[in-house]
Design a protein around this motif. Structure first.
Motif, PDB file in Angstrom:
ATOM      1  N   LEU A   1      -3.068 -10.826   1.846  1.00 30.32           N
ATOM      2  CA  LEU A   1      -2.823 -10.060   0.739  1.00 30.32           C
ATOM      3  C   LEU A   1      -1.798  -8.885   1.092  1.00 30.32           C
ATOM      4  O   LEU A   1      -2.216  -8.263   2.148  1.00 30.32           O
ATOM      5  CB  LEU A   1      -3.923  -9.621   0.137  1.00 30.32           C
ATOM      6  CG  LEU A   1      -3.541  -8.793  -1.228  1.00 30.32           C
ATOM      7  CD1 LEU A   1      -3.021  -9.553  -2.277  1.00 30.32           C
ATOM      8  CD2 LEU A   1      -5.106  -8.432  -1.782  1.00 30.32           C
ATOM      9  N   ARG A   2      -0.772  -8.607   0.577  1.00 30.43           N
ATOM     10  CA  ARG A   2      -0.030  -7.696   0.834  1.00 30.43           C
ATOM     11  C   ARG A   2      -0.241  -6.411   0.432  1.00 30.43           C
ATOM     12  O   ARG A   2       0.515  -5.629  -0.866  1.00 30.43           O
ATOM     13  CB  ARG A   2       1.581  -7.950   0.554  1.00 30.43           C
ATOM     14  CG  ARG A   2       2.774  -7.224   1.595  1.00 30.43           C
ATOM     15  CD  ARG A   2       4.155  -7.614   0.885  1.00 30.43           C
ATOM     16  NE  ARG A   2       4.340  -8.926   1.462  1.00 30.43           N
ATOM     17  CZ  ARG A   2       4.739  -9.545   2.566  1.00 30.43           C
ATOM     18  NH1 ARG A   2       4.760  -8.738   3.760  1.00 30.43           N
ATOM     19  NH2 ARG A   2       4.916 -10.915   2.718  1.00 30.43           N
ATOM     20  N   TYR A   3      -1.415  -5.609   0.659  1.00 26.70           N
ATOM     21  CA  TYR A   3      -2.026  -4.694   0.005  1.00 26.70           C
ATOM     22  C   TYR A   3      -2.141  -3.370   0.917  1.00 26.70           C
ATOM     23  O   TYR A   3      -2.824  -3.443   1.987  1.00 26.70           O
ATOM     24  CB  TYR A   3      -3.305  -4.929  -0.399  1.00 26.70           C
ATOM     25  CG  TYR A   3      -4.053  -3.658  -1.081  1.00 26.70           C
ATOM     26  CD1 TYR A   3      -4.165  -3.949  -2.464  1.00 26.70           C
ATOM     27  CD2 TYR A   3      -5.072  -3.155  -0.462  1.00 26.70           C
ATOM     28  CE1 TYR A   3      -4.637  -2.881  -3.073  1.00 26.70           C
ATOM     29  CE2 TYR A   3      -5.500  -2.077  -1.319  1.00 26.70           C
ATOM     30  CZ  TYR A   3      -5.729  -1.937  -2.570  1.00 26.70           C
ATOM     31  OH  TYR A   3      -6.324  -1.096  -3.242  1.00 26.70           O
ATOM     32  N   ASP A   4      -1.227  -2.324   0.776  1.00 29.73           N
ATOM     33  CA  ASP A   4      -1.159  -1.278   1.719  1.00 29.73           C
ATOM     34  C   ASP A   4      -1.130   0.034   0.706  1.00 29.73           C
ATOM     35  O   ASP A   4      -0.100   0.040  -0.065  1.00 29.73           O
ATOM     36  CB  ASP A   4       0.034  -1.310   2.423  1.00 29.73           C
ATOM     37  CG  ASP A   4       0.060  -0.108   3.644  1.00 29.73           C
ATOM     38  OD1 ASP A   4      -0.229   0.887   3.483  1.00 29.73           O
ATOM     39  OD2 ASP A   4       0.205  -0.443   4.934  1.00 29.73           O
ATOM     40  N   LEU A   5      -2.008   1.027   0.808  1.00 29.56           N
ATOM     41  CA  LEU A   5      -1.987   2.018   0.207  1.00 29.56           C
ATOM     42  C   LEU A   5      -0.765   2.999   0.201  1.00 29.56           C
ATOM     43  O   LEU A   5      -0.472   3.798  -0.598  1.00 29.56           O
ATOM     44  CB  LEU A   5      -3.428   2.852   0.261  1.00 29.56           C
ATOM     45  CG  LEU A   5      -4.707   2.242  -0.130  1.00 29.56           C
ATOM     46  CD1 LEU A   5      -5.882   3.141   0.228  1.00 29.56           C
ATOM     47  CD2 LEU A   5      -4.604   1.806  -1.498  1.00 29.56           C
ATOM     48  N   ARG A   6      -0.194   3.157   1.335  1.00 31.87           N
ATOM     49  CA  ARG A   6       0.865   3.901   1.668  1.00 31.87           C
ATOM     50  C   ARG A   6       2.078   3.477   0.655  1.00 31.87           C
ATOM     51  O   ARG A   6       2.854   4.181   0.291  1.00 31.87           O
ATOM     52  CB  ARG A   6       1.358   3.670   3.102  1.00 31.87           C
ATOM     53  CG  ARG A   6       0.522   4.323   3.908  1.00 31.87           C
ATOM     54  CD  ARG A   6       0.820   3.929   5.566  1.00 31.87           C
ATOM     55  NE  ARG A   6       0.721   2.552   5.626  1.00 31.87           N
ATOM     56  CZ  ARG A   6       0.988   2.111   7.000  1.00 31.87           C
ATOM     57  NH1 ARG A   6       1.643   2.742   8.002  1.00 31.87           N
ATOM     58  NH2 ARG A   6       1.039   0.886   7.140  1.00 31.87           N
ATOM     59  N   ARG A   7       1.934   2.213   0.363  1.00 30.48           N
ATOM     60  CA  ARG A   7       2.941   1.733  -0.778  1.00 30.48           C
ATOM     61  C   ARG A   7       2.462   1.539  -2.289  1.00 30.48           C
ATOM     62  O   ARG A   7       3.050   2.009  -2.998  1.00 30.48           O
ATOM     63  CB  ARG A   7       3.320  -0.051  -0.454  1.00 30.48           C
ATOM     64  CG  ARG A   7       4.401  -0.142   0.342  1.00 30.48           C
ATOM     65  CD  ARG A   7       5.827  -0.040  -0.249  1.00 30.48           C
ATOM     66  NE  ARG A   7       6.993  -0.280   0.649  1.00 30.48           N
ATOM     67  CZ  ARG A   7       7.413   0.564   1.368  1.00 30.48           C
ATOM     68  NH1 ARG A   7       7.161   2.029   1.180  1.00 30.48           N
ATOM     69  NH2 ARG A   7       8.537   0.595   2.228  1.00 30.48           N
ATOM     70  N   ILE A   8       1.152   1.366  -2.190  1.00 32.97           N
ATOM     71  CA  ILE A   8       0.366   1.058  -3.651  1.00 32.97           C
ATOM     72  C   ILE A   8       0.249   2.596  -4.336  1.00 32.97           C
ATOM     73  O   ILE A   8       0.624   2.645  -5.588  1.00 32.97           O
ATOM     74  CB  ILE A   8      -0.806   0.305  -3.560  1.00 32.97           C
ATOM     75  CG1 ILE A   8      -0.395  -1.146  -3.475  1.00 32.97           C
ATOM     76  CG2 ILE A   8      -1.610   0.472  -4.873  1.00 32.97           C
ATOM     77  CD1 ILE A   8      -1.529  -2.013  -2.922  1.00 32.97           C
ATOM     78  N   ASP A   9      -0.423   3.436  -3.557  1.00 29.64           N
ATOM     79  CA  ASP A   9      -0.634   4.856  -4.032  1.00 29.64           C
ATOM     80  C   ASP A   9       0.742   5.792  -3.798  1.00 29.64           C
ATOM     81  O   ASP A   9       0.949   6.756  -4.722  1.00 29.64           O
ATOM     82  CB  ASP A   9      -1.636   5.338  -3.788  1.00 29.64           C
ATOM     83  CG  ASP A   9      -3.066   4.734  -4.147  1.00 29.64           C
ATOM     84  OD1 ASP A   9      -2.837   3.824  -4.784  1.00 29.64           O
ATOM     85  OD2 ASP A   9      -3.940   5.132  -3.642  1.00 29.64           O
ATOM     86  N   GLY A  10       1.597   5.264  -3.033  1.00 29.89           N
ATOM     87  CA  GLY A  10       2.865   6.064  -2.644  1.00 29.89           C
ATOM     88  C   GLY A  10       2.574   7.687  -2.550  1.00 29.89           C
ATOM     89  O   GLY A  10       3.294   8.494  -2.940  1.00 29.89           O
ATOM     90  N   TYR A  11       1.577   7.926  -1.672  1.00 28.97           N
ATOM     91  CA  TYR A  11       1.254   9.371  -1.266  1.00 28.97           C
ATOM     92  C   TYR A  11       1.983  10.023  -0.370  1.00 28.97           C
ATOM     93  O   TYR A  11       2.852   9.226   0.286  1.00 28.97           O
ATOM     94  CB  TYR A  11      -0.254   9.532  -1.003  1.00 28.97           C
ATOM     95  CG  TYR A  11      -0.792   8.843   0.196  1.00 28.97           C
ATOM     96  CD1 TYR A  11      -0.507   9.309   1.392  1.00 28.97           C
ATOM     97  CD2 TYR A  11      -1.154   7.526  -0.001  1.00 28.97           C
ATOM     98  CE1 TYR A  11      -1.011   8.603   2.626  1.00 28.97           C
ATOM     99  CE2 TYR A  11      -1.662   6.769   1.354  1.00 28.97           C
ATOM    100  CZ  TYR A  11      -1.387   7.320   2.549  1.00 28.97           C
ATOM    101  OH  TYR A  11      -1.832   6.893   3.460  1.00 28.97           O
ATOM    102  N   SER A  12       2.028  11.282  -0.209  1.00 25.74           N
ATOM    103  CA  SER A  12       3.043  12.116   0.683  1.00 25.74           C
ATOM    104  C   SER A  12       4.305  11.549   0.583  1.00 25.74           C
ATOM    105  O   SER A  12       4.910  11.396  -0.645  1.00 25.74           O
ATOM    106  CB  SER A  12       2.383  11.719   2.065  1.00 25.74           C
ATOM    107  OG  SER A  12       2.951  12.775   3.226  1.00 25.74           O
TER     108      SER A  12
END
Length: 375
Positions: free
Chosen positions: A221-232
């Protein structure tokens, strides 16, 4: 037979006790026992101000201290409503040091995994290269492991003069070293035989157990919060999200979990290079730049519940804040969601019926830190 593995066993990666119910060499059941490294983090957070708690976040996943502080600080800044006011230079420095720290954390995961399986040289190589990262982060923060560098509204200090150049030197040095490591360990047939098709974690099981980070991505599963939430400033940075593909075995096996971390190191290097490009061009240091924000003496958010999450080196690191007093700068409750806890909880599920030697391979492939697991 009931066997105790730990809490001092080297392959348990910390003070973890695994109670094994075995039938000869076959593991019938694994029962993890935790609590040997309880740090009282959440109790500290209920008795200290938001700024004072930052050094305690460092001591959760002590191999990835920058990421812990980054998640905590972003949560506090959003509660205060100042997250849009953070200067771009500060944001890029935060991402830079966090990704350096992520490489260091993955190097320990890879090196200790090799030594668990029986390969001694990669362990020495990984620690040698991690030493360069620790030296740079010590130069920036004054500490080798527990940094207290990312503060609410800013940073403890700007990057030292010459840091960007030294960081580029490290990248140029390190890229060929990763090629050597891949030749020595990743493509090693003995290592593949010990890890391929072992400890297979199906994607639905990983999701149901709340797994995250490399453990989840290795299951496909391509699940990374740096991409999904787009923070910072991650939305401004170009990088890929490696996933397990079952190249030498079954998708989601021990080898895939290992390989995802190796591939992630390459993406971290891409992110660091882009941060350096920005910091050395349009975000250059200026004499009047002050990394410490001009905050009020008391950080008192509005009454609210807020959950902030970030992509740590082990997975989704989250902080749930309950603030119920507008005049107080101490939260009523701060709950930490450590990815190591969920990732470890799936071990009894995927370790049924394996050999004891394969259980060692499974535990090493999860990569957990007990300071974060027990909190």
């Amino acid at each position: 037979m009931i066997l105790n593995m730990g809490p001092q066993h080297p392959s348990t990666h910390g003070v973890l006790r695994l109670e094994l119910i075995t039938d000869g060499e076959i593991v019938k059941e694994v029962i993890p026992h935790m609590g040997y490294l309880h740090r009282c983090f959440e109790k500290h957070a209920e008795n200290l101000t938001y700024q004072q708690t930052i050094p305690f976040t460092d001591r959760m996943d002590y191999l990835s201290s920058m990421t812990n502080a980054h998640a905590w600080v972003m949560g506090v800044e959003r509660m205060l409503g100042i997250d849009k006011d953070i200067p771009k230079r500060i944001e890029y420095i935060r991402v830079l040091v966090s990704e350096l720290n992520r490489i260091g954390s993955h190097l320990i995961a890879i090196g200790t995994y090799g030594i668990d399986i029986g390969a001694f040289t990669p362990f020495l190589w990984c620690f040698r290269d991690r030493e360069h990262i620790m030296g740079m982060l010590e130069w920036a923060s004054g500490s080798r492991m527990l940094y207290n560098y990312i503060w609410v509204g800013g940073l403890f200090y700007d990057l030292p003069v010459g840091f960007e150049e030294r960081c580029r030197e490290f990248i140029n040095y390190f890229k060929p070293k990763m090629v050597e490591l891949n030749n020595l360990l990743t493509d090693n047939q003995i290592f593949i035989n010990r890890t391929a098709n072992v400890g297979v974690l199906p994607l639905d099981v990983a999701i149901n157990y709340g797994c995250s980070g490399p453990v989840l991505r290795a299951s496909g599963l391509r699940y990374d919060l740096r991409r999904i939430d787009g923070y910072s400033v991650y939305p401004e940075i170009d990088f890929d999200i490696p996933i397990g593909k079952g190249e030498v075995g079954t998708t989601g096996d021990c080898w895939d979990r290992y390989k995802v971390r190796v591939d992630e190191i390459e993406q971290c290097l891409r992110i660091i290079e882009q941060c350096l490009d920005r910091l050395q061009t349009d975000l250059k240091r200026t004499p009047d730049f002050d990394p410490r924000a001009k905050l009020p003496r008391k950080l008192t958010p509005k009454v609210q519940d807020y959950y902030m999450r970030a992509e740590g080196s082990k997975g989704e690191l989250g902080f749930y804040f309950i603030h119920n007093n507008e005049r107080s700068e101490i939260p009523l409750r701060a709950k930490a969601r450590g990815p190591s806890f969920n990732n470890l909880s799936v071990v009894p599920e995927i370790a049924k019926g394996v050999m004891i030697a394969d259980l060692i391979a499974i535990i090493g492939s999860i990569d957990f830190v007990l300071g974060e697991l027990d909190r």
